[in-house]
Design an enzyme around this catalytic site. Structure first.
Site, PDB file in Angstrom:
ATOM      1  N   LYS A  56       0.846  -1.185   0.000  1.00 48.31           N
ATOM      2  CA  LYS A  56       0.000   0.000   0.000  1.00 48.31           C
ATOM      3  C   LYS A  56       0.885   1.239   0.000  1.00 48.31           C
ATOM      4  CE  LYS A  56      -1.770   2.558   3.231  1.00 48.31           C
ATOM      5  NZ  LYS A  56      -1.724   3.914   2.663  1.00 48.31           N
TER       6      LYS A  56
ATOM      7  N   GLU B 215      10.728  15.235  15.910  1.00 46.29           N
ATOM      8  CA  GLU B 215      10.980  15.156  14.474  1.00 46.29           C
ATOM      9  C   GLU B 215      10.064  16.135  13.756  1.00 46.29           C
ATOM     10  OE1 GLU B 215       9.793  11.520  12.415  1.00 46.29           O
ATOM     11  OE2 GLU B 215      11.622  11.675  11.211  1.00 46.29           O
TER      12      GLU B 215
ATOM     13  N   GLU C 123      10.621   0.738  10.040  1.00 49.57           N
ATOM     14  CA  GLU C 123      11.622   1.782   9.852  1.00 49.57           C
ATOM     15  C   GLU C 123      10.898   3.080  10.125  1.00 49.57           C
ATOM     16  OE1 GLU C 123      13.189   4.728   8.639  1.00 49.57           O
ATOM     17  OE2 GLU C 123      13.336   4.011   6.578  1.00 49.57           O
TER      18      GLU C 123
ATOM     19  N   CYS D  45      13.504  10.567   6.764  1.00 50.87           N
ATOM     20  CA  CYS D  45      13.491  10.001   8.117  1.00 50.87           C
ATOM     21  C   CYS D  45      14.848  10.113   8.780  1.00 50.87           C
ATOM     22  CB  CYS D  45      13.019   8.559   8.075  1.00 50.87           C
ATOM     23  SG  CYS D  45      13.870   7.589   6.841  1.00 50.87           S
TER      24      CYS D  45
END
Lengths: 811, 335
Positions: free
Chosen positions: A193, A398, A267, A301
């Protein structure tokens, strides 16, 4: 004045647009409407629902994409399941041909993929063209190789089955490649997906799969939003979930898959440090920062979003950065001469704006270049935040945008401390011209990838993945393949554990008068032979410790005879044990030779007392004399096995395609909680603790609840074998009560649990606090006596995490 | 379509300016600076590689930039079979480097578009000066025992004086590479200082011979010493080394020019030379200048391209810009 004459005067940059026409023609060819790709054909959504995918640079819709519902996911999983037997049975060479064809076709249509990616995602065409798409092709080439080599390189392993894969929007096609290539190479079939914002290149890829004749059902693409992902995660016929995305969603997935036996690789997010020492080439550092945080608008990331600069050069670096930021160019992502494109969507833009505003409120100085970002579309200028500390929100959270914070440090030790002052551990970048310093700091930073004097470089041959809350599992290289295979017949799944003691552990407390009939200890042999009472305590920090709660548990042999008492450990005992394990972290820095010597010594001392341990097993566990002798002998052998492995579980040097050495080093995970199987009580404990400590971890061990006496005897062996205090801590008591505390302890880095399925689910569910790595038995038994099952590389892999250190060289 | 925001306002045009009177007076030798210099080759190569992929100019912009490249060119002949006739032919080309019809078609028909200088051996300085009379085009002489620079020191200094006396307004000297390779920075500084002194009013370009310096760090250190010794330009190569002007070397030198400017507020020029043969390469160098040093380094006052055959390729590209058809070398007058 002619236009040329005018430019001749100003020497300005002009537009350099990449044509969108071929990509638009492709969209038009599909009437700008896309179904799912299931079983090799386009499959309209069962519920008929579609949503817009938007060009973030213009805020204009590009096409409509199917919203996947439960029925769509069902069909896709069924298609993958149907395709699995034939695909896995295909010879490795044949699968290699398919992957090779994918790589070739990607290259043949590279520009179309790049332009589509830029249209859908907003990233500069330069990046899509020069970085994303070449890496995608490289990933398929590399894994075509693994398919060909599978029978040799992964002998004894088989594919996991049907894999559900969920990928993010920041590198849409690249993340697809990272997921699909290793899965297909190892013989799995997939349902992938894409992120709802960026489905187009995945859909073009689906077409490509059909073009090269990939068997239907091997790759299925179901588009949709988070609901579709959730359905896929929870689907009962999916064997593994691979996810890249935010830590928050990773947590939800961990909870949703807990106790199902589904394999999981995650991850997740990061706040990666970018450490600049005072002997670095500062002009190159500045370009490093550009690559670290202004690559893909900082929506990376592993973006180097936390600059840690030596105090002596911090001001100079800030000045250089500001000058450089003035020359960055932001604009139409299809322009070949822009550095920064658009932010993916309004929701992300708002998040960035909100966090920067919060940074300003908390007192940070926010600096942006004098030029202004385009107003149309979703743009955010490069931003540098100074005058802030590690405790400030934007230094911890983040941001996932072109915003970098800068703080200073004084010494290498402090640099490492600041670098590790985060819940994440995805990557780090270290800048120094001193190789001693670089190679000293690299192992100390807790992150899956360390880039020395470079940043954001990737390759299919190198594993990528996180420490801590950045997730687990690796993508790329040999280390990434393990995520997609399992041992052939490794665990006879479904065979229930012969559970526990014949009677449940007696909760009766021994130091309190009780109305219950007293537990009678087995009498000594002679009438006047009164045994000296032996007190089994907890073993914490190299010392015997009384339990905090002051309670004990009665231990009975299988025939019900009372054979002793052990301390009933509680939360506080575990807290102390975890602290002791952390204090013993020097064990992980000891040489492997030293660890080997200690383990051999433990084996030697256990062997010296073999008879005593065997008799104990006879009495306490009810083993026959020969079985007891055999278990002790196997325990000694196993200690020798892992003493042998201690200095032989080498890393690798990956062949990544530029001038550097990429060192893949197995590192200890840290503090590991080990919840041992009920039986074999001695061999089970040794088989789990030995590999963990051989690899340099320190441990908190919960021995067999029913038969703990072998463990409490064992700490005397540890005591006499030079095992440093805190390396092995033993807390006896009620297994699941203790496992619950350990699984939920945010300073435990990994937990192994051998027990019933409910306990496995509990451990996996509770692990989300700090996203600790879990390894559970799925409620199935293991044949500990068989070295093929009860020992081996699998244990070493589970006891280590691979760190890739990229070291470019050349003077 | 979203417009690209150019990050910098265009400064006042400086392209027509010949080398400005502003000279680099030099500074005392700061050995700490020289010794503290750090250059990470891998990172420099990465930047050099991506810089020219991050930027490009197309269509009118490309034509305009190529015309600007022409004005930055030190049109050079440095062959052992040079003759007065050959040099005169080169000077004629220097006066009219681009076909007039092309200039007119590009809207620069009235512009007095010329190269930056003509660069020759000492023996042909007078020939060149004569051939360029009536223009303000300077003649540059390679000097000091070019290309090896290993003749007796007094003769090397005398050679400069002779060339200046013969009418050279720019002197391209070669440094003693041995000073760099052995770390004799004082010796290098003294040597360049002496050359600078001998130049008088002529502008000094110091050729580092970067292909023979071994490391990029040496390139940086040699650049720093030459800058402190008063070079008006630092130049990569003689064109005779096995490796000549490369973008990583140019990047390191440009960064040293920037650092020197930050230290002294003096803006020194840069000249890549050797192996620059294509229009694409010329554009790459301009892109590097613009992004690393700024627009002030896009004109002949601070940027020169040392080249012989480059001009022909640029002319072909300019004709393509005008006609849309690919051009041929023989359609453009030889230099």
């Amino acid at each position: 004045m002619s236009k040329v004459a005018e430019i001749f005067e100003t020497m300005a940059y002009g537009p350099a647009p990449e044509s969108a026409a071929p990509a638009v023609a492709w969209l038009e060819g599909h009437q700008r409407r896309f179904a799912h790709f299931i079983g090799g054909t386009w499959a309209p959504p069962g519920e008929g629902e579609y949503f817009d995918t938007v060009n973030p640079a213009t805020a204009q819709p590009l096409a409509r994409v199917a919203q996947g519902g439960a029925a769509d996911v069902d069909r896709a999983v069924a298609a993958a399941r149907a395709a699995f037997p034939a695909w896995r049975a295909l010879e490795g060479h044949a699968r290699a041909r398919h992957l090779y064809a994918i790589a070739r076709h990607l290259q043949k249509h590279a520009r179309l993929f790049a332009v589509l990616e830029t249209l859908d995602n907003g990233k500069p065409i330069r990046e899509a063209r020069d970085i994303d798409i070449p890496l995608v092709a490289r990933h398929f080439y590399h894994h075509a190789g693994w398919a060909a080599l599978q029978s040799e390189a992964l002998s004894g392993y088989e594919p996991v089955g049907v894999v559900g894969q969920i990928i993010p929007w920041n590198f849409p096609l690249l993340m697809l490649a990272w997921k699909i290539a290793p899965a297909l190479a190892t013989g799995n079939t997939v349902v992938l997906k894409p992120a709802e914002f960026t489905s187009l290149t995945a859909l073009r890829f689906a077409e490509l799969c059909a073009e090269i004749g990939l068997p239907p059902g091997v790759v299925n693409i179901v588009t949709g939003d988070g609901r579709t992902g959730e359905t896929l995660v929870k689907h009962p016929d999916v064997d593994k979930i691979a996810f890249t995305g935010s830590t928050d969603v990773g947590r939800l997935i961990r909870v949703a898959t807990a106790g199902t036996g589904k394999r999981l690789s995650l991850e997740l997010g990061g706040k990666s440090p970018f450490v600049v020492f005072d002997d670095a080439d500062l002009d190159s550092v500045v370009e490093g920062v550009v690559d670290a945080i202004w690559f893909n608008q900082g929506q990376v990331c592993c973006a180097g979003s936390r600059i840690l600069a030596h105090e002596g050069i911090a001001d100079q670096l800030v000045a250089k950065l500001k000058a450089r930021m003035e020359t960055l160019r932001m604009g139409d992502p299809l322009d070949k001469a822009v550095d920064l494109g658009a932010i993916i969507a309004p929701v992300q833009l708002e998040k960035i704006e909100r966090l920067v505003a919060q940074g300003r409120e908390e007192g940070a100085t926010i600096w942006q270049p004098s030029w202004s970002a385009p107003q149309e579309g979703y743009f955010y200028p490069p931003t540098l935040c100074t005058d802030l500390g590690p405790a400030d929100t934007i230094a911890q959270v983040e941001i996932f945008g072109p915003v970098v914070v800068l703080m200073s440090f004084r010494t290498p030790e402090e640099a490492v401390e600041l670098a590790n002052n985060t819940r994440y551990g995805l990557a780090a970048s270290v800048w120094t011209e001193n190789i001693n310093l670089a190679l000293d700091v690299a192992p100390k930073i807790k992150a899956g990838t360390i880039w020395i004097n470079c940043t954001n470089v990737f390759d299919a041959a190198s594993g990528f993945g996180g420490y801590r809350e950045s997730g687990y599992g690796r993508e790329g290289g040999l280390e990434g393949l393990w995520e997609y295979v399992r041992r052939v017949g490794g665990r006879p799944v479904g065979r229930p554990v012969p559970e526990s003691a014949p009677t449940a552990p007696d909760p009766t407390v021994s130091n309190r008068p009780s109305a219950a009939p007293p537990a009678r200890r087995a009498a000594g042999k002679g009438g006047g032979d009164v045994p000296i009472d032996r007190t089994a305590k907890l073993y914490i920090g190299g010392k015997q410790a009384r339990p905090d709660g002051g309670y004990s548990l009665t231990v009975r042999a299988p025939d019900g005879t009372v054979v002793g008492e052990v301390a009933r450990g509680n939360r506080k005992d575990l807290r102390n044990a975890v602290e002791a394990a952390h204090k013993a972290a020097g064990w992980g820095r000891a040489t492997a030779h030293t660890r080997a010597q200690v383990l051999y010594y433990v084996g030697e001392n256990l062997a010296a007392r073999a008879g005593e341990f065997a008799r104990r097993l006879e009495r306490a566990v009810g083993l026959s004399p020969s079985a007891a002798d055999a278990e002790v002998d196997l325990a000694v052998r196993r200690l020798f096995t892992y003493a042998a492995w201690a200095d032989k579980w080498d890393g690798r040097v990956h062949h990544t395609p530029f001038r550097n050495v990429t060192l893949a080093m197995p590192e200890p995970i840290g503090v590991m909680a080990i919840v041992c199987p009920t039986r074999p009580s001695l061999l089970g404990l040794v088989s789990l603790v030995a590999p963990a400590v051989a690899m340099g971890n320190t441990t908190v061990v919960v021995p067999s609840e029913a038969y703990p006496l072998a463990a409490t005897d064992f700490y005397q062996v540890l005591d006499t074998s030079d095992v440093p205090g805190g390396v092995v801590n033993i807390v006896t008591g009620a297994r699941d009560e203790l496992a619950e505390v350990l699984a939920g302890h945010d300073d435990v880095d990994a937990i192994w649990y051998d027990g019933p399925a409910e306990g496995c689910g509990m451990v996996e569910r509770l692990s989300v606090g700090n996203m600790k790595r879990t390894w559970v038995s799925d409620g199935a038994a293991r044949d500990w006596a068989d070295p093929a099952h009860g020992a081996g590389e699998e244990f070493l892999r589970e006891a280590t995490q691979v760190k890739n250190i990229w070291v470019p060289y050349g003077e | 379509m979203v417009k690209v925001r150019d990050s910098r306002a265009a400064p006042a045009a400086t392209y027509v300016a010949r080398p400005t009177p502003e000279r680099n007076p030099g500074t005392a030798l700061d050995l700490d600076w020289v010794r503290d210099l750090r250059v990470n080759r891998s990172a420099v190569e990465r930047r050099a590689d991506t810089l020219v992929r991050r930027r490009t100019v197309k269509r009118d912009w490309q034509a305009a930039w190529l015309l600007r490249a022409v004005t930055c060119m030190d049109l050079t002949t440095l062959a052992s079979d040079d003759t007065p006739g050959r040099v005169r032919r080169l000077c004629a080309k220097a006066r009219h480097p681009v076909r007039r019809d092309l200039l007119a078609a590009l809207g620069l028909g009235t512009a007095d578009l010329r190269v930056a200088a003509v660069c020759v051996y000492h023996a042909f300085v007078e020939t060149a000066v004569e051939a360029l009379r009536g223009t303000d085009l300077p003649v540059a002489a390679v000097s000091t025992g070019f290309p090896a620079g290993l003749g007796p020191f007094p003769q090397r200094v005398a050679e400069i004086r002779a060339s200046v006396a013969a009418g050279a307004r720019e002197i391209d000297i070669v440094i003693t590479r041995a000073h760099v390779l052995t770390g004799h920075w004082e010796a290098l500084y003294d040597e360049v200082r002496a050359f600078r002194e001998a130049c008088g009013d002529a502008h000094l370009k110091t050729i580092l011979g970067t292909g023979e310096l071994g490391t990029l760090r040496n390139v940086a250190r040699a650049s720093a010493v030459c800058l402190m010794a008063g070079a008006d330009f630092i130049k990569t190569s003689t064109g005779k080394e096995a490796v000549n002007a490369t973008l990583p070397v140019g990047l390191v030198m440009a960064r040293m020019i920037r650092a020197y400017r930050e230290r002294t507020n003096v803006a020194v020029g840069f000249k890549p030379a050797g192996g620059i043969r294509t229009a694409r390469q010329a554009l790459d160098w301009l892109l590097l200048m613009k992004d690393e040093l700024g627009d002030a380094w896009l004109g002949p006052a601070r940027f020169r391209l040392g080249a012989s055959s480059l001009l022909t390729d640029i002319e072909r590209q300019l004709e393509h810009a005008v006609t849309g058809r690919y051009s041929a070398a023989h359609r453009h007058g030889m230099g």
